[in-house]
Design an enzyme around this catalytic site. Structure first.
Site, PDB file in Angstrom:
ATOM      1  N   ASP A   3       3.132  -4.396   7.886  1.00  0.00           N
ATOM      2  CA  ASP A   3       1.970  -3.892   7.711  1.00  0.00           C
ATOM      3  C   ASP A   3       0.689  -4.778   7.873  1.00  0.00           C
ATOM      4  O   ASP A   3       0.319  -5.330   7.366  1.00  0.00           O
ATOM      5  CB  ASP A   3       1.865  -3.021   6.445  1.00  0.00           C
ATOM      6  CG  ASP A   3       0.478  -2.372   6.019  1.00  0.00           C
ATOM      7  OD1 ASP A   3      -0.596  -2.701   6.954  1.00  0.00           O
ATOM      8  OD2 ASP A   3       0.424  -1.798   5.050  1.00  0.00           O
ATOM      9  N   GLN A  31      -4.651  -5.344   6.987  1.00  0.00           N
ATOM     10  CA  GLN A  31      -5.559  -6.237   6.370  1.00  0.00           C
ATOM     11  C   GLN A  31      -5.555  -7.443   7.023  1.00  0.00           C
ATOM     12  O   GLN A  31      -6.213  -8.386   6.759  1.00  0.00           O
ATOM     13  CB  GLN A  31      -5.375  -6.422   4.840  1.00  0.00           C
ATOM     14  CG  GLN A  31      -5.417  -5.220   4.110  1.00  0.00           C
ATOM     15  CD  GLN A  31      -6.972  -4.550   3.941  1.00  0.00           C
ATOM     16  OE1 GLN A  31      -7.842  -5.409   4.445  1.00  0.00           O
ATOM     17  NE2 GLN A  31      -7.045  -3.330   3.961  1.00  0.00           N
ATOM     18  N   HIS A  83       1.090  -1.188  -0.264  1.00  0.00           N
ATOM     19  CA  HIS A  83      -0.065   0.153  -0.067  1.00  0.00           C
ATOM     20  C   HIS A  83       0.917   1.106  -0.053  1.00  0.00           C
ATOM     21  O   HIS A  83       2.053   1.187   0.474  1.00  0.00           O
ATOM     22  CB  HIS A  83      -0.878  -0.168   1.389  1.00  0.00           C
ATOM     23  CG  HIS A  83      -1.892   1.071   1.358  1.00  0.00           C
ATOM     24  ND1 HIS A  83      -1.630   2.160   1.790  1.00  0.00           N
ATOM     25  CD2 HIS A  83      -3.148   0.715   1.269  1.00  0.00           C
ATOM     26  CE1 HIS A  83      -2.531   2.944   1.919  1.00  0.00           C
ATOM     27  NE2 HIS A  83      -3.809   2.054   1.589  1.00  0.00           N
ATOM     28  N   CYS A 118      -4.617   2.474  -3.595  1.00  0.00           N
ATOM     29  CA  CYS A 118      -3.502   3.022  -2.932  1.00  0.00           C
ATOM     30  C   CYS A 118      -2.141   1.911  -3.199  1.00  0.00           C
ATOM     31  O   CYS A 118      -1.553   1.849  -2.321  1.00  0.00           O
ATOM     32  CB  CYS A 118      -3.651   3.433  -1.651  1.00  0.00           C
ATOM     33  SG  CYS A 118      -4.502   4.647  -1.142  1.00  0.00           S
ATOM     34  N   LYS A 170     -10.363  -0.925  10.448  1.00  0.00           N
ATOM     35  CA  LYS A 170     -10.734  -1.933   9.627  1.00  0.00           C
ATOM     36  C   LYS A 170     -11.143  -3.097  10.265  1.00  0.00           C
ATOM     37  O   LYS A 170     -11.401  -4.094   9.706  1.00  0.00           O
ATOM     38  CB  LYS A 170      -9.588  -2.119   8.799  1.00  0.00           C
ATOM     39  CG  LYS A 170      -9.192  -1.149   8.025  1.00  0.00           C
ATOM     40  CD  LYS A 170      -7.855  -1.361   7.150  1.00  0.00           C
ATOM     41  CE  LYS A 170      -7.239  -0.156   6.443  1.00  0.00           C
ATOM     42  NZ  LYS A 170      -7.986   0.326   5.106  1.00  0.00           N
TER      43      LYS A 170
END
Ligand SMILES: Cc1ncc(COP(=O)(O)O)c(C=O)c1O
Lengths: 405, 126
Positions: A198, A201, A121, A364, A224
């Site tokens: 990261d 997700q 991202h 993104c 999220k």
């Protein structure tokens, strides 16, 4: 009972009718909807207990501090962190990655290397680009191999004794690929590189255990995973965090201040200057409690079943291309696709006319789009409240699209 | 069957399926290109000027139906006009041809070709 049959009534927004159809919200990867428990916890906090934290010697201040610090304990348990000192609250994944890029690169020398991947991202690309430009570092990227998986042989070639940081996503927000975090971190450790993951997700979808992942830093965004916007989590291995020099100053992050110097506060407050997102921490606690009550195994299982159903049904439609690993491979809760002859934004707009919310565009991840040879994709993503009949609606609508435009 | 078409008027559908000005020009006098940062759409407009008039206009790019239709209508509107007149073409002129219900989030799809045209007319080099 299927999970959505249990959870649906907890989400007030799902009662909405959009463009004459019941809302099918398939965009949780961008930001999930919130259960009543989260909304109520936050308004109750504002109605009863709001005050600034840490410095207030009065009842409300103490309550607010207890709630804020309580959120840290919840997160520590939720992600299997060794201690609460390792849990830093930021403003989001992007904020956490910027903090790490600033702080980790500050001590690097020109020619040192930062390694990212082609599936990142922008928030895990740009902070490293800025830091690299500032410090004269080289920024390299691990390419993607077949079926949307990272090319681990290329990773081995790219890892050298000059590699200081390896920053990569746990789950791709486009491909759905679940990267082998522990294995990548083991390889990075061999050359002495610090690892940054990261988890934007992954945290909503997978049960996390920091010790098993073997990384040095892990960041994610509660919005999220059923929680509020405006707060982020940065987990850091204790000795790594302790060795990190703060790059942002202000109140709360110090112990003692003179006009020309200061002594930093203890972990984790050293990295939390200023008034933190207190109500958001309260909402985060409620979101974590909600997910824990269901159990992350069940959450992941439900979302994977919906992803598999979507992937198989969309792939069977003529003119539809799906991205990422095939359905048989373990994936995250996103399915990106394109429809021949249609622009992703038109796909999303036409689906919206049917009350179906999907994301469209570059997500993104422009370098990844370029690698895939597309301007963008449409993406359906899933959470605990989504039902198989919403997937059916999506697939039926996509099948009809080409006759509409 | 999808009943509601949202912003997709018959004009937009027709221009998307069969654009009339979507082609590169050989030896254009003015060229400009821009990207919509929100969606990554890219439009490149080429103009051939003859005696101060837009003798020919064309566009290429990767764009959605609304943006493509807007560029196509715009190319038609400026063809044959003096450069100064072409510069005066506004969003409202394009919208009145498109006959569509464009929401604010998609308005940039309509206006991107207009800003690229302005850039070209302000001296975009071929
Ligand atoms: C993989 C990934 N990383 C980072 C982000 C950025 O998260 P945020 O916007 O919450 O900072 C996102 C979400 O859009 C994401 O999907």
């Amino acid at each position: 009972m299927r999970l959505d049959e249990v959870t649906r009534r907890d989400f007030p927004v799902l009662g909405r009718v959009v463009n004459g159809h019941p809302l099918a919200y398939l965009d949780s990867a961008a930001s999930s909807q919130k259960p009543r428990a989260v909304i109520d916890a936050m308004s109750q906090y504002y109605e009863r207990s709001h005050a600034n934290v840490h410095r207030s010697i009065h009842t409300l201040g103490e309550e607010a501090t207890e709630l804020y610090e309580g959120a840290r304990d919840h997160v520590q348990r939720f992600i299997g962190a060794g201690s609460r000192e390792e849990v830093v609250f930021t403003r989001g994944t992007t904020d956490g990655l910027n903090l790490l890029a600033d702080a980790l690169c500050a001590s690097l020398a020109p020619g040192d290397e930062v390694l990212i991947t082609e599936m990142e991202h922008h928030s895990n690309i740009i902070p490293w680009q800025i830091a690299a430009r500032r410090r004269g570092l080289a920024l390299r990227a691990v390419p993607i191999a077949e079926r949307g998986l990272l090319d681990l042989e290329a990773l081995d070639r790219l890892l050298t004794e000059r590699t200081r940081v390896v920053a990569f996503t746990h789950v791709s927000n486009v491909l759905g690929t679940i990267n082998p975090v522990a294995s990548i971190c083991a390889r990075a450790r061999r050359v002495g590189a610090v690892t940054v993951v990261d988890g934007a997700q992954a945290a909503p979808h997978l049960g996390l255990a920091m010790s098993a992942l073997q990384c040095d830093f892990y960041v994610f965004s509660p919005h999220k995973m059923l929680g509020p916007t405006g707060i982020g989590v940065l987990w850091g291995r204790r000795e790594r965090l302790a060795a990190l020099e703060p790059t942002r100053g202000g109140g709360e992050m110090i112990k003692e201040v003179w006009l020309d110097r200061a002594e930093w506060n203890d972990l984790p407050w050293r990295f939390e200057p200023g008034t933190p997102p207190i109500a958001e921490a309260v909402g985060l606690t409620a979101a974590v409690e909600y997910l824990e009550k269901i159990g992350m195994d069940r959450v992941g299982e439900h979302e994977r079943a919906l992803s598999r159903q979507t992937l198989e049904a969309l792939a069977a439609l003529p003119g539809v291309r799906v991205f990422g690993p095939p359905a048989a491979v373990e994936r995250g809760a996103v399915v990106a696709f394109t429809v021949d002859g249609l622009h992703p934004h038109d796909v999303a707009a036409l689906l919206d006319a049917e009350g179906i919310a999907v994301r469209a565009g570059h997500h993104c991840a422009m370098p990844l789009m370029r690698r895939l040879g597309v301007v963008g994709t449409s993406r359906a993503s899933f959470s605990v409240f989504n039902a198989p009949d919403e997937v059916d609606r999506l697939v039926r609508a996509v099948a009809d699209l080409r006759s509409v435009l | 069957m999808i009943a509601t078409r949202g912003p997709y008027s018959d004009v937009i559908r027709e221009r998307w399926r069969r654009p009339r000005f979507r082609r590169p020009l050989a030896g254009p006098s003015l060229v400009a290109e821009d990207v919509n940062p929100l969606c990554g759409d890219r439009v490149r407009i080429m103009l051939r000027l003859d005696d101060g008039r837009v003798a020919e206009a064309g566009f290429v790019g990767d764009s959605c139906a609304i943006c493509t239709a807007s560029a196509d209508v715009l190319a038609e509107l400026v063809t044959g006009r003096l450069a100064a007149e072409a510069r005066a073409v506004e969003t409202a002129d394009v919208l009145s041809v498109l006959q569509a219900d464009i929401r604010p989030t998609r308005m940039r799809c309509v206006t991107l070709p207009l800003s690229v045209l302005a850039k070209a007319l302000n001296g975009g080099v071929a």
